[in-house]
Enzyme design. Structure first.
Site, short mmCIF file in Angstrom:
data_model
loop_
_atom_site.label_atom_id
_atom_site.label_comp_id
_atom_site.label_asym_id
_atom_site.label_seq_id
_atom_site.Cartn_x
_atom_site.Cartn_y
_atom_site.Cartn_z
N GLU A 76 14.09 103.13 73.56
CA GLU A 76 14.19 102.01 72.63
C GLU A 76 14.97 102.39 71.38
OE1 GLU A 76 10.45 104.20 71.26
OE2 GLU A 76 11.67 103.96 73.06
N ASP B 24 12.23 96.24 79.33
CA ASP B 24 13.68 96.25 79.51
C ASP B 24 14.32 94.96 79.01
OD1 ASP B 24 13.63 98.75 80.61
OD2 ASP B 24 13.86 98.09 82.69
#
Length: 230
Positions: free
Chosen positions: A139, A113
């Protein structure tokens, strides 16, 4: 009694539409000539301001990715609607992080993250104020570049790619990204098709070794491309 009740009646009538954009202006015009009505009017004005602030925040939250602060798909859709309504051309840059699964498997999802957040910050640094930046999932990201031709879009993509490649990510070190580029209406008449072409060019960048930018071919069918390990 009619003179006294008139502002109260007007305020009561306005209370039913406090979420309307013109409610503050409408209440401001009400002549509250005595203390009680003036206090009620003031309380309603404060309430309207708070209500509109909360509505604005809810609208923003509904269009924003909570981790990165970039647009989500709903925010992207609204930006697309505005561009198409005004007849503006735009470039689409689809990108994602190379081998991101390895980062999560090696360092954990919290570090993953942090990498996503850091990339979002680099995207903001490498873009213009008019550009729309979107986290489309995991992503994966999208950049919407209004009034941008293919050459300029490629320069934007390459600038971001080099910036990411040289950046030292916390705990992870250096990462790379792959990018695919398409332009509406040059590559296709359909906006949906242009996004598929950009995504297909992204997969082509993966197949050609990653850490590169690829431009979509005009006759490329993005749906026929297989998806390699990212």
């Amino acid at each position: 009694s009619a003179l006294i009740s008139r502002p109260l009646w007007q305020l009561a009538k306005s209370a039913g539409g406090m979420d309307a954009p013109t409610s503050a202006e409408r209440i401001q015009r009400i002549r509250s000539w005595y203390f009680e009505a003036a206090q009620l009017k003031r309380a309603m004005q404060i309430g309207i301001n708070l209500l509109h602030q909360r509505i604005g925040k809810l609208n923003l939250d509904a269009q924003t990715d909570p981790l990165t602060g970039l647009h989500n798909r709903r925010g992207l859709t609204l930006a697309l609607d505005a561009l198409s309504a005004e007849g503006h051309s735009f470039a689409v840059v689809a990108l994602d992080i190379d081998h991101f699964k390895r980062i999560n498997d090696t360092y954990g999802h919290d570090v993953g993250d942090e990498v996503i957040l850091h990339l979002a910050q680099l995207m903001t640094t490498c873009s213009r104020g008019a550009d729309t930046l979107c986290r489309s999932g995991g992503e994966e990201f999208l950049m919407l570049l209004p009034d941008t031709n293919l050459e300029s879009a490629f320069r934007v993509a390459e600038r971001l790619r080099h910036c990411v490649e040289q950046e030292q990510m916390p705990q992870v070190g250096h990462i790379t990204i792959s990018l695919g580029i398409a332009v509406w209406p040059i590559h296709a008449d359909s906006i949906e098709r242009v996004f598929k072409l950009a995504d297909g060019a992204l997969y082509l960048a993966k197949q050609n070794g990653r850490n590169r930018s690829e431009v979509a071919e005009l006759d490329q069918d993005a749906t026929d491309l297989s998806s390699p390990d990212r």
